[in-house]
Design a protein around this motif. Structure first.
Motif, PDB file in Angstrom:
ATOM      1  N   ALA A  68       0.818  -1.211   0.000  1.00 12.08           N
ATOM      2  CA  ALA A  68       0.000   0.000   0.000  1.00 12.08           C
ATOM      3  C   ALA A  68       0.851   1.259   0.000  1.00 12.08           C
ATOM      4  CB  ALA A  68      -0.922   0.003   1.218  1.00 12.08           C
ATOM      5  N   GLY A  69       2.114   1.147   0.453  1.00 14.98           N
ATOM      6  CA  GLY A  69       2.971   2.317   0.502  1.00 14.98           C
ATOM      7  C   GLY A  69       3.774   2.558  -0.753  1.00 14.98           C
ATOM      8  N   LEU A  70       3.668   1.682  -1.749  1.00 14.77           N
ATOM      9  CA  LEU A  70       4.480   1.811  -2.955  1.00 14.77           C
ATOM     10  C   LEU A  70       4.237   3.112  -3.708  1.00 14.77           C
ATOM     11  CD1 LEU A  70       6.601   0.553  -4.742  1.00 14.77           C
ATOM     12  CD2 LEU A  70       4.819  -0.766  -5.888  1.00 14.77           C
ATOM     13  N   PRO A  71       2.992   3.567  -3.909  1.00 15.06           N
ATOM     14  CA  PRO A  71       2.810   4.843  -4.617  1.00 15.06           C
ATOM     15  C   PRO A  71       3.488   6.021  -3.913  1.00 15.06           C
ATOM     16  CG  PRO A  71       0.751   3.620  -4.561  1.00 15.06           C
ATOM     17  CD  PRO A  71       1.701   2.909  -3.652  1.00 15.06           C
ATOM     18  N   GLN A  72       3.456   6.031  -2.581  1.00 13.50           N
ATOM     19  CA  GLN A  72       4.104   7.116  -1.848  1.00 13.50           C
ATOM     20  C   GLN A  72       5.613   7.069  -2.019  1.00 13.50           C
ATOM     21  OE1 GLN A  72       1.622   5.148  -0.432  1.00 13.50           O
ATOM     22  NE2 GLN A  72       0.103   6.751  -0.841  1.00 13.50           N
ATOM     23  N   ARG A  73       6.176   5.885  -1.978  1.00 15.38           N
ATOM     24  CA  ARG A  73       7.622   5.746  -2.157  1.00 15.38           C
ATOM     25  C   ARG A  73       8.010   6.129  -3.585  1.00 15.38           C
ATOM     26  NH1 ARG A  73       9.551   2.312   1.851  1.00 15.38           N
ATOM     27  NH2 ARG A  73      11.655   2.665   1.040  1.00 15.38           N
ATOM     28  N   ALA A  74       7.186   5.732  -4.545  1.00 14.92           N
ATOM     29  CA  ALA A  74       7.461   6.102  -5.934  1.00 14.92           C
ATOM     30  C   ALA A  74       7.397   7.604  -6.125  1.00 14.92           C
ATOM     31  CB  ALA A  74       6.459   5.404  -6.855  1.00 14.92           C
ATOM     32  N   ALA A  75       6.465   8.246  -5.436  1.00 13.55           N
ATOM     33  CA  ALA A  75       6.356   9.704  -5.536  1.00 13.55           C
ATOM     34  C   ALA A  75       7.634  10.375  -5.048  1.00 13.55           C
ATOM     35  CB  ALA A  75       5.156  10.191  -4.727  1.00 13.55           C
ATOM     36  N   ASP A  93      23.794  16.324 -23.961  1.00 10.89           N
ATOM     37  CA  ASP A  93      23.219  16.022 -25.268  1.00 10.89           C
ATOM     38  C   ASP A  93      22.217  14.875 -25.206  1.00 10.89           C
ATOM     39  OD1 ASP A  93      24.819  17.842 -27.051  1.00 10.89           O
ATOM     40  OD2 ASP A  93      26.459  16.695 -26.166  1.00 10.89           O
ATOM     41  N   VAL A  94      22.476  13.912 -24.322  1.00 17.84           N
ATOM     42  CA  VAL A  94      21.632  12.717 -24.236  1.00 17.84           C
ATOM     43  C   VAL A  94      21.468  12.334 -22.769  1.00 17.84           C
ATOM     44  CG1 VAL A  94      21.416  10.262 -24.796  1.00 17.84           C
ATOM     45  CG2 VAL A  94      22.327  11.829 -26.493  1.00 17.84           C
ATOM     46  N   LEU A  95      20.269  11.912 -22.411  1.00 20.05           N
ATOM     47  CA  LEU A  95      20.003  11.349 -21.098  1.00 20.05           C
ATOM     48  C   LEU A  95      19.617   9.893 -21.273  1.00 20.05           C
ATOM     49  CD1 LEU A  95      18.068  12.921 -18.160  1.00 20.05           C
ATOM     50  CD2 LEU A  95      17.556  10.587 -18.865  1.00 20.05           C
ATOM     51  N   VAL A  96      20.298   9.012 -20.578  1.00 19.60           N
ATOM     52  CA  VAL A  96      19.995   7.582 -20.586  1.00 19.60           C
ATOM     53  C   VAL A  96      19.237   7.256 -19.305  1.00 19.60           C
ATOM     54  CG1 VAL A  96      20.951   5.243 -20.590  1.00 19.60           C
ATOM     55  CG2 VAL A  96      22.008   7.044 -21.992  1.00 19.60           C
ATOM     56  N   ALA A  97      18.015   6.757 -19.433  1.00 13.60           N
ATOM     57  CA  ALA A  97      17.149   6.492 -18.282  1.00 13.60           C
ATOM     58  C   ALA A  97      17.024   4.990 -18.052  1.00 13.60           C
ATOM     59  CB  ALA A  97      15.768   7.100 -18.507  1.00 13.60           C
ATOM     60  N   THR A  98      17.357   4.570 -16.831  1.00 13.47           N
ATOM     61  CA  THR A  98      17.232   3.162 -16.454  1.00 13.47           C
ATOM     62  C   THR A  98      16.636   3.091 -15.059  1.00 13.47           C
ATOM     63  OG1 THR A  98      19.379   2.938 -15.339  1.00 13.47           O
ATOM     64  CG2 THR A  98      19.375   2.744 -17.732  1.00 13.47           C
ATOM     65  N   GLY A  99      16.566   1.872 -14.524  1.00 12.11           N
ATOM     66  CA  GLY A  99      16.100   1.689 -13.155  1.00 12.11           C
ATOM     67  C   GLY A  99      14.613   1.428 -13.072  1.00 12.11           C
ATOM     68  N   MET A 100      14.087   1.471 -11.845  1.00 12.86           N
ATOM     69  CA  MET A 100      12.680   1.199 -11.623  1.00 12.86           C
ATOM     70  C   MET A 100      11.814   2.179 -12.422  1.00 12.86           C
ATOM     71  SD  MET A 100      12.834   2.498  -7.666  1.00 12.86           S
ATOM     72  CE  MET A 100      11.131   2.191  -7.294  1.00 12.86           C
ATOM     73  N   ILE A 101      10.617   1.746 -12.797  1.00  9.86           N
ATOM     74  CA  ILE A 101       9.772   2.511 -13.705  1.00  9.86           C
ATOM     75  C   ILE A 101       9.523   3.948 -13.249  1.00  9.86           C
ATOM     76  CG2 ILE A 101       7.357   2.715 -14.460  1.00  9.86           C
ATOM     77  CD1 ILE A 101       7.467  -0.064 -15.465  1.00  9.86           C
ATOM     78  N   PRO A 102       9.192   4.218 -11.989  1.00 10.58           N
ATOM     79  CA  PRO A 102       8.977   5.619 -11.617  1.00 10.58           C
ATOM     80  C   PRO A 102      10.224   6.469 -11.775  1.00 10.58           C
ATOM     81  CG  PRO A 102       8.905   4.187  -9.684  1.00 10.58           C
ATOM     82  CD  PRO A 102       8.865   3.309 -10.879  1.00 10.58           C
ATOM     83  N   ALA A 103      11.409   5.904 -11.500  1.00  9.50           N
ATOM     84  CA  ALA A 103      12.646   6.661 -11.675  1.00  9.50           C
ATOM     85  C   ALA A 103      12.885   6.963 -13.149  1.00  9.50           C
ATOM     86  CB  ALA A 103      13.825   5.880 -11.101  1.00  9.50           C
ATOM     87  N   ALA A 104      12.674   5.971 -14.006  1.00 15.36           N
ATOM     88  CA  ALA A 104      12.856   6.188 -15.443  1.00 15.36           C
ATOM     89  C   ALA A 104      11.843   7.194 -15.974  1.00 15.36           C
ATOM     90  CB  ALA A 104      12.740   4.864 -16.191  1.00 15.36           C
TER      91      ALA A 104
END
Length: 409
Positions: A68-75, A93-104
């Motif tokens: 239940a706390g996942l949305p708050q942590r993702a925020a 020039d470029v940003l490479v995005a990886t990691g958990m979905i909210p971080a990306a």
């Protein structure tokens, strides 16, 4: 260039490899990652600046919040991305995005806001929609077992991701003057995601919906020497079995270290225990066991009889490339997939479930420690590519050159 992630060591280590290759090709690179001491030390060791984002990933993981706390942590993670990356991406020039979905999602939004190119990268293929398999389930949001149509399940997956992360993402986007995103998963993946995994260990099955670019795993030769006392232990007898669970806190089994020691001893083998984020420790002072913290896994795995681990993408790839037989004790997320791949390739055993017992681990070790498994692991090790980070670095520089003719970094 800015390489961005939020997650465990398995999310950060590939960026180390890519950053080094980019610098060798003349690019300036920064890595945006959690402020954990081991991450900072690893990047400092290769001369790459760390831009800290949010708070310690190790502390975040150990808290183990209820679903239940996942949305708050993702925020919290998304807000951290907007704060740290907006400044860090200046002049990139470029940003490479990886990691958990909210971080990306946060990182890609910053790139969009600043008008710079971006690339979305995953280190496992299970988050990429494919009609031949089911999606992963999120904590607190199990997929209905009665639904067997994979396309329907992938639609549910998109809905679950929106429910978990959509509000937090769009609050930050709106505050930055950006339009909201109505499908977070598809926004993160885009139409040309990169898959930074080895094609032998992780074969991608082509799908008409995505133009996936599989670069190979982002590996960097690790030149760090092993600690002298560890070398002395290795030299003092037959190759031991390594047991370590990386960034997993191992909440479900606090005595996993003792179980592993007993099971390995029953095979007549010595043991190296990797403390990891679970802080595994030895329960006695017998001289057949050695506990180690941070160490060069490439060098260590080449000297062991087998590797017992959690099945993270990075550990699985490193052990496979070292030719070490494996026992994978998967804990969550993509780890059962990697366990299955190890078993399918015949290079080790997949443990059934996250909590090993003496009997279950003994059975898996019996499979891993056979001459047949060792021979197969040796054969497969020679097929694992080592050029993935170089391939990715050249693709990024080519993208810049196309966007800005005459510019190479």
């Amino acid at each position: 260039m800015l390489l961005s992630t939020y997650g465990s060591r398995g999310d950060v280590e590939p960026l180390v490899g890519l950053a080094v290759r980019l610098r060798e090709l003349g690019a300036e690179v920064r890595v945006c990652a959690p402020p954990d001491e081991d991450f900072a030390r690893r990047l400092e060791g290769v001369g790459v600046p760390l831009v800290p984002v949010s708070r310690s990933a190790r502390a975040w993981t150990k808290e183990a919040p209820p679903a239940a706390g996942l949305p708050q942590r993702a925020a919290e993670v998304i807000a951290g991305q907007f704060v740290a990356l907006t400044e860090a991406a200046g002049g990139c020039d470029v940003l490479v995005a990886t990691g958990m979905i909210p971080a990306a999602a946060g990182a890609l939004s910053v790139a969009e806001m600043l008008g710079i190119q971006s690339v979305s990268v995953t280190f496992q293929q299970l988050t990429l929609p494919a009609s031949h398999r089911r999606p992963l389930a999120y904590p607190g949001r199990p997929l209905p077992p009665e639904v067997t149509d994979n396309r329907t399940l992938w639609d549910l997956d998109a809905q679950n991701i929106d429910a978990l992360f959509g509000e937090a993402l769009n609050i930050n986007r709106t505050a930055a003057g950006m339009a909201p995103v109505d499908n977070v998963r598809d926004y993160v993946i885009g139409d040309r995601p990169w898959l930074a995994t080895d094609p032998v260990l992780d074969p991608w099955q082509e799908t008409p919906d995505l133009a996936v670019v599989q670069t190979g795993a982002w590996l960097l030769p690790d030149e760090r020497p092993l600690p002298a006392d560890l070398v002395a232990f290795l030299d003092a007898g037959a190759p031991p079995v390594y047991v370590g669970f990386g960034s997993m806190p191992m909440h479900a089994s606090t005595d996993v270290g003792q179980v592993a020691v007993e099971a390995v001893r029953a095979q007549g083998r010595r043991i190296v225990i990797g403390r990891g984020w679970a802080d595994l420790a030895l329960s006695d002072g017998r001289d057949d066991c050695f506990a180690v913290g941070e160490a060069n896994h490439q060098a260590l795995f080449s000297r062991v009889a087998a590797v017992v681990h959690h099945g993270g993408a990075g550990t699985t790839t490193t052990a496979t490339r070292a030719g070490a037989p494996q026992v994978v004790v998967p804990q969550l997320a993509d780890q059962p997939y990697w366990a299955g791949r190890v078993a399918e390739l015949g290079i080790g055993a997949a443990h059934d479930g996250p909590t090993p017992t003496f009997e279950s681990l003994s059975a898996a070790l019996t499979t891993a420690l056979t001459d047949e498994t060792r021979a197969r692991a040796t054969a497969v090790s020679g097929t694992i590519r080592a050029d993935g980070a170089t391939v990715a670095a050249k693709l990024l520089l080519d993208a810049i050159s196309r966007e800005r003719p005459g510019v190479c970094a």
